[in-house]
Design a protein around this motif. Structure first.
Motif, short mmCIF file in Angstrom:
data_model
loop_
_atom_site.label_atom_id
_atom_site.label_comp_id
_atom_site.label_asym_id
_atom_site.label_seq_id
_atom_site.Cartn_x
_atom_site.Cartn_y
_atom_site.Cartn_z
N ASP A 85 1.00 -1.31 -0.22
CA ASP A 85 -0.18 0.41 -0.23
C ASP A 85 0.93 1.09 0.08
O ASP A 85 2.30 1.01 0.22
CB ASP A 85 -1.06 0.02 1.18
CG ASP A 85 -0.17 -0.27 2.17
OD1 ASP A 85 0.79 0.80 2.70
OD2 ASP A 85 -1.39 -0.51 3.62
N GLU A 86 0.37 2.42 0.31
CA GLU A 86 1.49 3.52 -0.34
C GLU A 86 1.49 4.08 1.53
O GLU A 86 2.97 4.35 1.00
CB GLU A 86 -0.21 4.96 -0.13
CG GLU A 86 -0.37 5.36 -1.44
CD GLU A 86 -1.91 5.00 -1.44
OE1 GLU A 86 -2.63 5.29 -1.05
OE2 GLU A 86 -2.14 4.58 -2.96
N SER A 87 1.66 3.30 1.87
CA SER A 87 2.73 3.31 3.09
C SER A 87 3.83 2.64 3.55
O SER A 87 4.47 2.14 4.72
CB SER A 87 1.46 2.96 4.65
OG SER A 87 0.45 3.97 4.81
N ASN B 89 3.15 -1.18 3.22
CA ASN B 89 2.88 -2.43 3.75
C ASN B 89 2.46 -3.44 3.52
O ASN B 89 2.11 -2.51 1.93
CB ASN B 89 1.79 -2.44 4.80
CG ASN B 89 1.73 -1.16 5.55
OD1 ASN B 89 2.99 -1.75 6.72
ND2 ASN B 89 0.16 -0.67 6.27
#
Ligand code: ADP
Ligand code: MG
Length: 338
Positions: free
Chosen positions: A245-247, A249
């Protein structure tokens, strides 16, 4: 969400080298290779004393199995079962189902063919990542249980909330079937690579064993080389197919049936060496989910397969029974039990 999908693990580098040298010195030209995309992966087969029509037939065979098993084909026998909750399968699929249910039992549910609702919810089915809430995960864990599949004579049935997915064992099974097909066509030496599921038939034509390399997770090198003859080598790892994901993860496609989420494993990759490719495929997935301690204990208490387990700290467990056929790359440290 940003998506990354990584495919293809094992490269039979030594095989490729040996195939090339064999092609160049074999004036009768009886080495054949075929590459194609099926089962959502790249497939390559190198066979000796073969011909093009035999390999074309092998490609057909793989596609016919894919049509029967794939959950993305809504007319497959598996999709029909998932929709109708009951089905009679043909002898091939019922044999695969029996073998996989046996593996579910023997691995105490770490391998579980009823993970499909979780695979779908997380978006691995249609490549659209979704992170379920904790109550959704709870609901999913109630759906996952291979014991919900029952068999009466030839009729398999299940409960309304249950769906199966043979993705964790199909390539191993199809590899075995490809080897059987080649033997029926008098081919005695071949390597079938179904996107990291390798089936070795016989020895090389100079009577030496095949050298199969297991690619390292960073794909820049190799973990180990296996001297192989008439066996299957199947690898599972979280780095094979995943989303970020964007973070940053990472969410991968090997599900822990007890949490319905991607398995939180301290294992980087598991390779299973076993004559039975279906079992090898089931076990590579199951041992990954188990995590290193349980996976090592399981390997030490079963003598029908060998395991090479790469841990996150670059130590590698190698089962005693296969130590004589496995050579580790220098950067990896052999795991020693205390
Ligand atoms: P690959 O298919 O990438 O070679 P695996 O053999 O480990 O890797 O199978 C992963 C696939 O098996 C998933 O895509 C999913 O369809 C299914 N699966 C995921 N987790 C499990 C599990 N715990 N038990 C059985 N099948 C699983
Ligand atoms: Mg598997």
């Amino acid at each position: 969400m940003k998506k990354y999908i990584n495919k293809i693990l094992i490269i039979t580098c030594f095989l490729i080298l040996s195939a090339i040298s064999l092609i160049s010195c074999d004036t009768s030209g009886n080495v054949f290779k075929i590459d194609f995309f099926a089962l959502d992966t790249y497939i390559s087969v190198t066979a000796y004393d073969c011909d093009k029509s035999i390999l074309a037939g092998l490609e057909e065979l793989v596609r016919s199995y894919e049509n029967k098993i794939s959950v993305t084909n809504e007319d497959s026998q598996v999709s029909l079962f998932n929709r109708n909750k009951t089905a009679t399968f043909d002898s091939d699929i019922s044999s695969l189902l029996e073998k996989s249910l046996d593996a579910c039992k023997k691995t105490q549910g770490y391998f579980d063919i009823t993970v499909h609702p979780a695979v779908k919810k997380w978006g691995f089915f249609d490549d659209k990542l979704y992170v379920p809430t904790s109550s959704e995960l709870k609901e999913l864990t109630n759906k996952i249980d291979y014991k919900k599949i029952t068999c009466n004579g030839e009729i398999y049935s299940t409960t309304s909330d249950c769906e199966i997915d043979l993705g964790g064992c199909a390539k191993g099974y199809i590899g075995d079937k490809c080897a059987e097909y080649l033997v029926e066509h008098n081919v005695t030496s071949a390597v079938i690579n179904l996107g990291g599921n390798v089936k070795v038939l016989g020895k090389k034509t100079d009577n030496s064993k095949y050298n199969i390399a297991i690619e390292s997770p960073d794909k820049y090198g190799y973990i180990a080389y296996i001297s192989a003859e008439d066996t299957s080598i199947v690898t599972s790892g979280a780095y094979e197919r995943n989303f970020a994901d964007e973070s940053g993860n990472i969410y991968h496609h090997i599900i822990d049936p007890f949490t319905a989420a991607p398995a939180q494993s301290d294992i980087c990759s598991v390779s299973i060496i076993c004559d039975d490719g279906t079992l090898a495929d089931c076990l590579s997935t199951a041992l990954y989910v188990m995590g290193s301690q349980k996976a090592i204990e399981f390997s030490n208490t079963h003598d029908n397969f060998g395991a090479i387990i790469l841990m996150n700290d670059d130590t590698v467990f190698v089962s005693e029974s296969i130590k004589n056929i496995v050579t580790l790359e220098d950067k990896y440290i052999l795991y020693r039990e205390s």
